[in-house]
Each structure stands twice: as C-alpha cells, then as structure tokens.
Design a protein around this motif. Structure first.
Motif, PDB file in Angstrom:
ATOM      1  N   THR A  56       0.994  -1.051  -0.641  1.00 29.85           N
ATOM      2  CA  THR A  56       0.058   0.322  -0.058  1.00 29.85           C
ATOM      3  C   THR A  56       0.988   1.197   0.270  1.00 29.85           C
ATOM      4  O   THR A  56       0.389   2.348  -0.509  1.00 29.85           O
ATOM      5  N   ASN A  57       2.157   1.425   0.902  1.00 32.28           N
ATOM      6  CA  ASN A  57       2.790   2.172   1.066  1.00 32.28           C
ATOM      7  C   ASN A  57       3.653   2.687  -0.522  1.00 32.28           C
ATOM      8  O   ASN A  57       3.455   3.874  -0.499  1.00 32.28           O
ATOM      9  N   SER A  76       2.690   1.685  -3.125  1.00 35.13           N
ATOM     10  CA  SER A  76       1.574   1.840  -4.944  1.00 35.13           C
ATOM     11  C   SER A  76       0.496   3.377  -4.824  1.00 35.13           C
ATOM     12  O   SER A  76       0.074   3.668  -5.152  1.00 35.13           O
ATOM     13  N   ARG A  77       1.421   4.245  -3.519  1.00 34.91           N
ATOM     14  CA  ARG A  77       0.260   5.492  -3.322  1.00 34.91           C
ATOM     15  C   ARG A  77       0.489   6.491  -3.965  1.00 34.91           C
ATOM     16  O   ARG A  77      -0.057   6.819  -5.289  1.00 34.91           O
ATOM     17  N   HIS A  78       2.226   6.301  -5.018  1.00 41.76           N
ATOM     18  CA  HIS A  78       1.918   7.267  -6.453  1.00 41.76           C
ATOM     19  C   HIS A  78       2.526   6.629  -7.296  1.00 41.76           C
ATOM     20  O   HIS A  78       2.076   5.599  -7.565  1.00 41.76           O
ATOM     21  N   CYS A  81       3.491   2.831  -8.094  1.00 42.37           N
ATOM     22  CA  CYS A  81       1.854   1.789  -8.841  1.00 42.37           C
ATOM     23  C   CYS A  81       2.765   0.967  -9.592  1.00 42.37           C
ATOM     24  O   CYS A  81       2.067   0.153  -9.823  1.00 42.37           O
ATOM     25  N   SER A  95      -7.373   0.683  -4.028  1.00 35.92           N
ATOM     26  CA  SER A  95      -7.195   1.289  -4.311  1.00 35.92           C
ATOM     27  C   SER A  95      -6.246   2.629  -4.721  1.00 35.92           C
ATOM     28  O   SER A  95      -6.860   3.168  -5.507  1.00 35.92           O
ATOM     29  N   ASN A  96      -5.180   2.429  -4.031  1.00 38.08           N
ATOM     30  CA  ASN A  96      -4.280   2.866  -4.720  1.00 38.08           C
ATOM     31  C   ASN A  96      -3.731   2.013  -7.212  1.00 38.08           C
ATOM     32  O   ASN A  96      -3.684   2.824  -7.424  1.00 38.08           O
ATOM     33  N   GLN A 101      -5.579   3.566  -9.523  1.00 46.16           N
ATOM     34  CA  GLN A 101      -5.060   5.341 -10.334  1.00 46.16           C
ATOM     35  C   GLN A 101      -4.327   4.463 -12.098  1.00 46.16           C
ATOM     36  O   GLN A 101      -4.550   5.626 -12.365  1.00 46.16           O
ATOM     37  N   THR A 160     -11.354   2.969  -4.020  1.00 46.19           N
ATOM     38  CA  THR A 160     -11.740   2.364  -5.177  1.00 46.19           C
ATOM     39  C   THR A 160     -12.695   2.706  -5.939  1.00 46.19           C
ATOM     40  O   THR A 160     -12.434   3.213  -7.165  1.00 46.19           O
ATOM     41  N   ASN A 210     -12.142   6.293  -7.511  1.00 49.07           N
ATOM     42  CA  ASN A 210     -11.479   6.374  -8.460  1.00 49.07           C
ATOM     43  C   ASN A 210     -12.423   6.191  -9.777  1.00 49.07           C
ATOM     44  O   ASN A 210     -12.412   5.950 -11.084  1.00 49.07           O
TER      45      ASN A 210
END
Length: 380
Positions: free
Chosen positions: A115-116, A118-120, A124, A164-165, A168, A206, A209
């Motif tokens: 999760t950390n 894939s934030r950007h 990701c 959710s990430n 993107q 999710t 987005n």
C-alpha cells in the motif's frame, strides 16, 4: 551515522548464518534507523542493507522476521525509498509470493508495504508490473480480499487501500468496472464493514477512483449495480423526514430507525461525498441523484456534520443537487476544457479555501482562542 567500518561490521551480522542473538541486535538497530528521516536517507545510500533485510525475512526466528518487516514498512512510508525498494529484483516477487500464502503470519505487513509503495503512480506501475510478471491477477487479489478467513492469522484489511491505490491505473479500473466480472457488486457491501475503518476506506477509495471513468456512470446507478443506496446510507441519520421525502428516496433509505448512526470516520464521509460528486459530473448522474431525493439526506447530514472539510464537500454537493443544469455542450463536467487562466484562479481559490478550512479546524481544537465572526451559509 555509522562510519564505513562500522557499517561493514553491522552488515556482516545481517546474514542467515549469524548467531541469533547477534543478528537480533543488528536488526533492532536497523529498525531504529528506519524510524526516522535521517536513518531512512542513510539506508537509501546503502543498498546492501536493503538486500540483507529482504533476505532475513526468511530467517527461522519470528522476532527477527518481524523486525525486518517493521523496518520495511518504515522504509516504504518514505517516498524517497520507493525506487530503491522496487528496483530490488527479489523484493516485490517475495512480497507477492508470501501474500498469497494463506498461512503466512506476516501477510498484513506485506499489505501495508505494498500500500505504501503504490501511493504514487510511478511506483504503483512498478507494483502492478510485478504482479503481472508473477502471474498474479487482480482476480486473485479481489478473491483474497472478499474471502473471510482466507488467512486465519491476519485480517488483510490493507488489501483495501492497495486496491484503491491500484485504481490510479486505467488497467485496474477497467478490470473492476468489467460488467461481466461483477467486482463492483462484490465490493459494495464492504462500505459498511464495521470491523475495519481501513477496509471500508479502501473500498470507498476504489469506487471513487472508478467513478472518474464517466462512461460507466449510468451502469453504476442502474439496477445492475445500484450504487447510490450504498453511498448514501452511511451518511443518513435518524432524523425524521416527511412521507413525501421518504417516498422519493431509494427503498433502503426510507423510514430509517431512530437509532440509525452515521459513518464515524470523517475522511470516509468525505470520500463518500466525493464519489457522489463525481457521479453528478454527468447529466444522467445529476438527474438520477436529484430524482432519488439525495438532497433530503444531504440536507440533514449538513446540519449534523461538524468537521469543516467534510461540511465544505457537502456544500459543494448540495449546490450541484439544487443548481440548474449546465449550458448545452457542458453537460459532462469531466470533459469540459477549462482555460488556463481560469484554472490558475480556481487552484488559487482552492488553496485559500483549504487554508480557511485548516483555520476552522484549529479553532475547533482550540475553543478558548478568540473567535472572529464569519458569514454563515444557511441551507433549508
């Protein structure tokens, strides 16, 4: 920080063959380094330490493996560490292999790391690429997420924010919005998953987005998915509405009980509103939400909401619900081209609004501070 000689000595202790007590002290030291910004910067310059941490996640000592995963969580929370971590050829494949293991006791920590990372968008894409290379499909991730007790040792709630990430990326949104797969329908019940704020927030993020893909709005609002009651119900309270207002609402929101409670997390409340704002970007969405009397729920919600940033989002939503339709040619607000000078002004206005919201929040947290009068927007 360590001298080159000390770093070399410490690295020599970070091996599978080192005595457990010595190895444990070394991993504890690395964990301490990973917990602050300077330590992360130092470890960024020492790729051999990162490789050693990854190797020691296979150590027979649970305590040492736990320290290694905690260190990797700390490092993955620092954006400058993302590229060094994902470029390690063994790192992401190891994470995904263990994530799929239904008996792996540190799978929750793996979810947090992914999760950390894939934030950007840039990293990701790297995470998504690694999934494909390991022949791990989004189908598997969704299946694990939706299977209660898949791993009886951990909760796997952080798979929600990971999904959710990943949305993107257009590839993930396409998968989730595939009408034949029914993924959206499987995720919707988790909007009210009481056991975990993390899981609820991940699912709502999710869906939010996915709502940027306006071509699917009509389908999402149709009986095939029926997304609106799932989004509105957490924002509805016990307030008594007139018979006329109740009858205009979706069935699940009519005549709610006196003990009905709203979503407790303000960030989740805001995401729910943002999702519905996106649905009103299209004419079909605006007309549908108006016809389903969403305004009645949001009016009472606005009277109840105390968090300034959530109330501001609610006001924007209400303005859409009570406002006139846009001019011909501008029905789809997600496709309207904004002139550059207007866009600059809007960003400036958003920045000022955010500044005011932060001030309002500070005033709420400091009630003894002298107050200034401000204009009041009344909504009936």
């Amino acid at each position: 920080m360590l001298s080159d000689v000390e770093a070399k000595e410490l690295l020599s202790f970070l091996t599978l063959n080192t005595r457990p007590d010595v190895k444990g002290q070394a991993t504890e030291y690395i964990l301490g380094l990973s917990g602050n910004r300077d330590g992360c910067r130092y470890l960024q310059s020492k790729p051999d330490f990162l490789k050693a941490l990854v190797t020691l996640t296979t150590d027979p000592s649970i305590a040492i493996v736990k320290d290694c995963y905690h260190s990797l969580i700390n490092l993955s929370a620092d954006e400058t560490m993302h590229q060094p971590l994902v470029k390690d050829a063994d790192f992401l494949p190891m994470l995904f292999k263990n994530l799929l293991d239904p008996e792996f006791m540190f799978a929750d920590r793996i979810c947090t790391i992914l999760t950390n990372l894939s934030r950007h968008v840039k990293t990701c894409k790297e995470v998504f690429k690694a999934m494909q290379e390991q022949e791990i499909g989004l189908t598997q991730i969704v299946e694990i997420f939706c299977t209660e007790g898949y791993n009886k040792q951990v909760s796997l709630h952080y798979l929600g924010p990971l999904l959710s990430n990943l949305t993107q990326l257009p590839e993930t949104r396409h998968f989730i919005l595939d009408r034949e797969r029914c993924v959206v329908q499987r995720l919707l019940p988790y909007i009210q998953y009481e056991a975990s704020t993390i899981r609820r927030g991940g699912v709502i993020g999710t869906l939010r987005n996915c709502c940027f893909d306006h071509a699917h709005h009509e389908w999402l609002l149709s009986d095939a998915v029926d997304i609106l009651p799932f989004l509105l119900l957490p924002l509805a309270g016990p307030e008594e509405l007139s018979d006329e207002e109740n009858e205009g609402l979706p069935v699940d929101l009519q005549y709610l009980p006196e003990d009905k409670k709203r979503e407790e997390d303000p960030d989740i409340r805001k995401m729910l509103i943002e999702t519905m704002i996106l649905l009103t970007a299209t004419q079909v969405g605006r007309q549908f939400l108006k016809a389903k009397n969403a305004y009645a729920i949001m009016r009472e919600f606005h009277n109840w909401e105390k968090e300034p940033h959530v109330a501001a989002a609610c006001e924007k939503f209400i303005q859409v619900l009570i406002g006139d339709e846009p001019e011909p040619g501008m029905e789809n607000l997600l496709e309207v081209e904004i002139p550059e000078d207007v866009e600059v002004k809007l960003k400036d206005m958003d920045a000022k609004e955010q500044e005011q919201l932060e001030k309002d929040q500070e005033d709420l947290l400091n009630p003894d501070k002298p107050q200034q009068c401000a204009g009041i927007v009344r909504m009936m």
